[in-house]
Motif scaffolding. Structure first.
Motif, PDB file in Angstrom:
ATOM      1  N   THR A 254       0.653  -1.016  -0.067  1.00 15.32           N
ATOM      2  CA  THR A 254      -0.390   0.397  -0.030  1.00 15.32           C
ATOM      3  C   THR A 254       1.002   1.118   0.143  1.00 15.32           C
ATOM      4  N   SER A 255       2.461   1.526   0.438  1.00 10.86           N
ATOM      5  CA  SER A 255       3.297   2.196   0.251  1.00 10.86           C
ATOM      6  C   SER A 255       3.736   2.771  -1.496  1.00 10.86           C
ATOM      7  N   VAL A 256       4.181   4.374  -1.207  1.00 14.71           N
ATOM      8  CA  VAL A 256       4.443   3.891  -2.929  1.00 14.71           C
ATOM      9  C   VAL A 256       5.519   3.635  -3.039  1.00 14.71           C
ATOM     10  N   VAL A 257       5.694   2.488  -4.349  1.00 13.49           N
ATOM     11  CA  VAL A 257       6.615   1.808  -4.854  1.00 13.49           C
ATOM     12  C   VAL A 257       6.751   1.425  -6.600  1.00 13.49           C
ATOM     13  N   PRO A 258       7.859   1.994  -7.219  1.00 12.32           N
ATOM     14  CA  PRO A 258       7.398   1.885  -8.482  1.00 12.32           C
ATOM     15  C   PRO A 258       7.703   0.444  -8.666  1.00 12.32           C
ATOM     16  N   ALA A 259       7.150   0.369 -10.240  1.00 12.10           N
ATOM     17  CA  ALA A 259       6.793  -0.571 -10.802  1.00 12.10           C
ATOM     18  C   ALA A 259       8.323  -1.170 -11.297  1.00 12.10           C
ATOM     19  N   ARG A 260       8.444  -3.036 -11.661  1.00 15.14           N
ATOM     20  CA  ARG A 260       9.739  -3.352 -11.700  1.00 15.14           C
ATOM     21  C   ARG A 260       9.738  -3.602 -12.799  1.00 15.14           C
ATOM     22  N   ALA A 261      10.861  -3.701 -13.441  1.00 11.59           N
ATOM     23  CA  ALA A 261      11.450  -3.618 -14.911  1.00 11.59           C
ATOM     24  C   ALA A 261      11.024  -5.425 -15.714  1.00 11.59           C
ATOM     25  N   ASP A 262      11.508  -5.632 -16.296  1.00 10.60           N
ATOM     26  CA  ASP A 262      11.266  -7.632 -16.524  1.00 10.60           C
ATOM     27  C   ASP A 262      12.363  -7.918 -15.806  1.00 10.60           C
ATOM     28  N   LEU A 263      12.335  -9.313 -16.111  1.00 15.16           N
ATOM     29  CA  LEU A 263      13.227  -9.713 -15.100  1.00 15.16           C
ATOM     30  C   LEU A 263      14.713 -10.044 -15.687  1.00 15.16           C
ATOM     31  N   VAL A 264      13.926 -10.508 -16.662  1.00 13.28           N
ATOM     32  CA  VAL A 264      15.216 -10.842 -17.778  1.00 13.28           C
ATOM     33  C   VAL A 264      15.675  -9.760 -18.177  1.00 13.28           C
ATOM     34  N   ASP A 265      15.697  -8.782 -17.356  1.00 15.20           N
ATOM     35  CA  ASP A 265      16.801  -7.257 -17.605  1.00 15.20           C
ATOM     36  C   ASP A 265      17.723  -7.307 -16.672  1.00 15.20           C
ATOM     37  N   SER A 266      17.758  -8.012 -15.519  1.00 16.50           N
ATOM     38  CA  SER A 266      17.854  -8.446 -13.774  1.00 16.50           C
ATOM     39  C   SER A 266      19.354  -8.998 -14.059  1.00 16.50           C
ATOM     40  N   PRO A 267      20.331  -8.717 -13.214  1.00 13.70           N
ATOM     41  CA  PRO A 267      21.488  -9.489 -13.358  1.00 13.70           C
ATOM     42  C   PRO A 267      20.699 -10.870 -13.729  1.00 13.70           C
ATOM     43  N   LEU A 268      20.854 -11.431 -12.914  1.00 16.93           N
ATOM     44  CA  LEU A 268      19.976 -13.210 -13.096  1.00 16.93           C
ATOM     45  C   LEU A 268      20.100 -13.762 -14.520  1.00 16.93           C
ATOM     46  N   GLY A 269      18.378 -12.815 -14.947  1.00 18.84           N
ATOM     47  CA  GLY A 269      18.512 -13.347 -16.306  1.00 18.84           C
ATOM     48  C   GLY A 269      19.983 -12.479 -17.397  1.00 18.84           C
ATOM     49  N   GLN A 270      19.913 -11.409 -17.217  1.00 21.29           N
ATOM     50  CA  GLN A 270      20.938 -11.697 -17.914  1.00 21.29           C
ATOM     51  C   GLN A 270      22.875 -12.725 -17.735  1.00 21.29           C
ATOM     52  N   ALA A 271      22.670 -13.138 -16.398  1.00 19.01           N
ATOM     53  CA  ALA A 271      23.474 -14.676 -16.583  1.00 19.01           C
ATOM     54  C   ALA A 271      22.606 -15.519 -17.244  1.00 19.01           C
ATOM     55  N   ILE A 272      21.768 -15.796 -17.111  1.00 20.53           N
ATOM     56  CA  ILE A 272      20.801 -17.138 -18.215  1.00 20.53           C
ATOM     57  C   ILE A 272      21.481 -17.140 -19.593  1.00 20.53           C
ATOM     58  N   LEU A 273      21.047 -15.516 -19.768  1.00 18.16           N
ATOM     59  CA  LEU A 273      21.103 -15.292 -21.602  1.00 18.16           C
ATOM     60  C   LEU A 273      22.329 -15.919 -21.027  1.00 18.16           C
ATOM     61  N   ARG A 274      24.049 -15.278 -20.653  1.00 26.73           N
ATOM     62  CA  ARG A 274      24.913 -15.399 -21.012  1.00 26.73           C
ATOM     63  C   ARG A 274      25.515 -17.183 -21.287  1.00 26.73           C
ATOM     64  N   HIS A 275      24.763 -17.207 -19.973  1.00 24.85           N
ATOM     65  CA  HIS A 275      24.722 -19.180 -20.522  1.00 24.85           C
ATOM     66  C   HIS A 275      24.112 -19.929 -21.201  1.00 24.85           C
ATOM     67  N   LEU A 276      23.205 -19.082 -22.457  1.00 24.53           N
ATOM     68  CA  LEU A 276      22.668 -19.553 -23.876  1.00 24.53           C
ATOM     69  C   LEU A 276      23.655 -18.825 -25.023  1.00 24.53           C
TER      70      LEU A 276
END
Length: 204
Positions: free
Chosen positions: A129-151
């Motif tokens: 209920t507090s003010v927080v931002p919308a999140r970016a696509d998980l694929v663009d996160s460090p974990l998503g980037q690491a997975i794509l590098r493995h691919l």
């Protein structure tokens, strides 16, 4: 992982000093969460531990759930920086096995601090209920980037199919992580399921 509601964007660090303060806050929240659990951690205690004013804390982290989601992201980023680029690097002979091991190792690392793991999981399930931002696509996160590098590629070069695979793997990993945390699955069962998920999603 749950996505917070739309709201005012928190401040982003604009200088090295501000970035250092943000890291101090994340480290302080991590230490307090690991010792006390989410319910017992108060924002003013985090500010005191980090050596910042309470207004500074709220400028970067508008709510306690948002703070602990940032703690999770920070820990994942630290893990990927230390392990994601070296273990099972892109171009390996078995990306499915490499990615599964990456995600299993991340789970084990996070579960080393059960109270902190519970804090970040509970925060992800909170209906903000507090003010927080919308999140970016998980694929663009460090974990998503690491997975794509493995691919064998990167975020910019990745096909939509690979981005979808990475996204599904992250959501699958998160579900298995929570199942391990709540003891719905044993560690061995979760690891077996993670390897199977990676194999099913990544095998041509």
């Amino acid at each position: 992982m749950a996505r917070p509601a739309e709201g005012r964007q928190p401040a982003a660090p604009m200088s090295s000093g501000q970035a250092a303060r943000r890291v101090r806050i994340l480290r302080a929240a991590s230490e307090l969460g690991a010792r006390e659990g989410l319910a017992s951690v108060q924002m003013h205690d985090v500010a005191k531990e980090a050596g910042v004013a309470i207004a500074t804390l709220y400028r970067y982290f508008p709510s306690k759930p948002y703070l602990f989601m940032a703690v999770l992201e920070w820990h994942i980023e630290q893990f990927v920086g230390g392990h994601g680029n070296t273990a099972g690097a892109a171009g390996g002979t078995d990306p499915a096995a490499d990615i599964a091991e990456l995600l299993i190792t991340l789970s084990v690392k996070l579960l080393d601090s059960p109270l902190l793991a519970s804090a970040v999981a509970l925060s992800s399930f909170t209906e903000y209920t507090s003010v927080v931002p919308a999140r970016a696509d998980l694929v663009d996160s460090p974990l998503g980037q690491a997975i794509l590098r493995h691919l064998g590629g990167g975020v910019r070069e990745a096909s939509e199919t690979d981005r979808s695979r990475a996204r599904l793997l992250i959501y699958g990993w998160w579900g298995l992580f929570v199942a391990m945390l709540t003891e719905e699955l044993t560690t061995e069962e979760a690891e077996t399921n993670m390897r199977l998920a990676a194999r099913l999603l990544l095998t041509p």
